[in-house]
Design a protein around this motif. Structure first.
Motif: not given
Ligand SMILES: C[S@@+](CC[C@H](N)C(=O)[O-])C[C@H]1O[C@@H](n2cnc3c(N)ncnc32)[C@H](O)[C@@H]1O
Length: 273
Positions: A3-6, A50-54, A74-77, A79-81, A97-100, A114-116
């Motif tokens: 649920r952290q990653s919604g 924050v939530a850097c994805g790949p 920082i990202d919760i996944s 695999e993406l890290l 790490g989690s944004v929470y 913080a993008r997307l």
């Molecule tokens: C659509 S992707 C965007 C990734 C990146 N910012 C980009 O624009 O390419 C959403 C990202 O949010 C991360 N994410 C979702 N919930 C998160 C949380 N609670 N804490 C940190 N990262 C989270 C996902 O793992 C994913 O990498």
């Protein structure tokens, strides 16, 4: 689902989403670089992605801030890290790490991007307060996210609006919000930021190329459908995609880009602290 990653359960998605993220990361950099400068990104900044994805944007920001600056992704996944680690520049580091819970990063950054992310979060207020806490006083933030009140592909395929509405509803069921862009200013202001200023970035087939535009705005949608109907949703998306390849004369997809600043405490606030 964690649920952290919604609404963003990367582990449940297939390779299409991974490819889309990479493409989406680099396709709009020339525009994003200008947004980031507008939001106050400078050479030498210590930046949190924050939530850097790949890590595609983290890498581009690391190039931008130069060797006197540093980017922490920082990202919760995990695999993406892994991808982020593989493509990183020396002046950057990545951590899970989690944004929470950003308590290990208090007041460390000059700039946050913080993008997307916010479109996926069930608890956007908690996330924004955490982000506030990792900026130094006077630190700057840029948040970019979708707002599908600005969306269209013309001429539209007969199933386009149904597929879009269904995918929006499915993302909302997972805790996400594809209309969050227009709420970002409110979130920033209500979390203590000042100098909040929005602008709207509109992706079109002209400014990012036809195929990239269609990939970015359509390809993730079937992933939101339950496994039992995902194949059918993929076929529907493909029919819309093929129709657009043949007939599209125009399309648009909007994102809000909002900048703000963490206030520097005045003398009264400092005396109380
Ligand atoms: C659509 S992707 C965007 C990734 C990146 N910012 C980009 O624009 O390419 C959403 C990202 O949010 C991360 N994410 C979702 N919930 C998160 C949380 N609670 N804490 C940190 N990262 C989270 C996902 O793992 C994913 O990498």
């Amino acid at each position: 689902m964690d649920r952290q990653s919604g609404s963003y359960a990367f582990g449940e998605f297939d390779d299409t989403e991974y490819q889309r993220l990479i493409k989406q990361g680099s396709a709009t950099w020339s525009f994003e670089r200008e947004f980031l400068e507008w939001a106050g990104l400078k050479t030498g900044d210590r930046v949190a992605d924050v939530a850097c994805g790949p890590g595609v944007i983290s890498r581009l920001m690391a190039e931008y801030v130069g060797d006197d600056g540093f980017v922490t992704g920082i990202d919760i996944s995990n695999e993406l890290l892994e991808t982020a680690e593989a493509i990183k520049r020396e002046n950057s580091a990545f951590e899970r790490g989690s944004v929470y819970d950003l308590s290990d990063h208090r007041e460390q950054y000059d700039f946050v991007y913080a993008r997307l992310l916010f479109q996926h979060l069930e608890r956007p207020w908690d996330a924004m307060r955490q982000i506030f806490s990792i900026l130094k006083p006077g630190g700057r933030i840029c948040v970019l996210d979708s707002d599908e009140s600005v969306f269209g592909i013309f001429p539209p395929h007969g199933d386009l609006s149904s597929l879009i509405r269904e995918s929006q509803a499915l993302q909302a069921q997972r805790g996400g919000d594809r209309f969050v862009g227009g709420k970002l200013g409110y979130l920033l202001r209500g979390s203590g930021f000042e100098k909040v200023a929005p602008r709207i970035f509109v992706m079109t087939p002209e400014n990012m190329g036809r195929d990239t535009f269609l990939d970015v705005v359509l390809k993730f949608r079937p992933q939101l459908f339950p496994a039992a109907v995902r194949e059918e949703a993929t076929e529907r998306m493909q029919a819309i995609y093929d129709h657009a390849l043949e007939h599209m004369t125009y399309g648009h997809n909007g994102s809000f880009v909002v900048k703000a600043v963490r206030p520097v405490p005045g003398p009264a606030t400092r005396a109380k602290a």
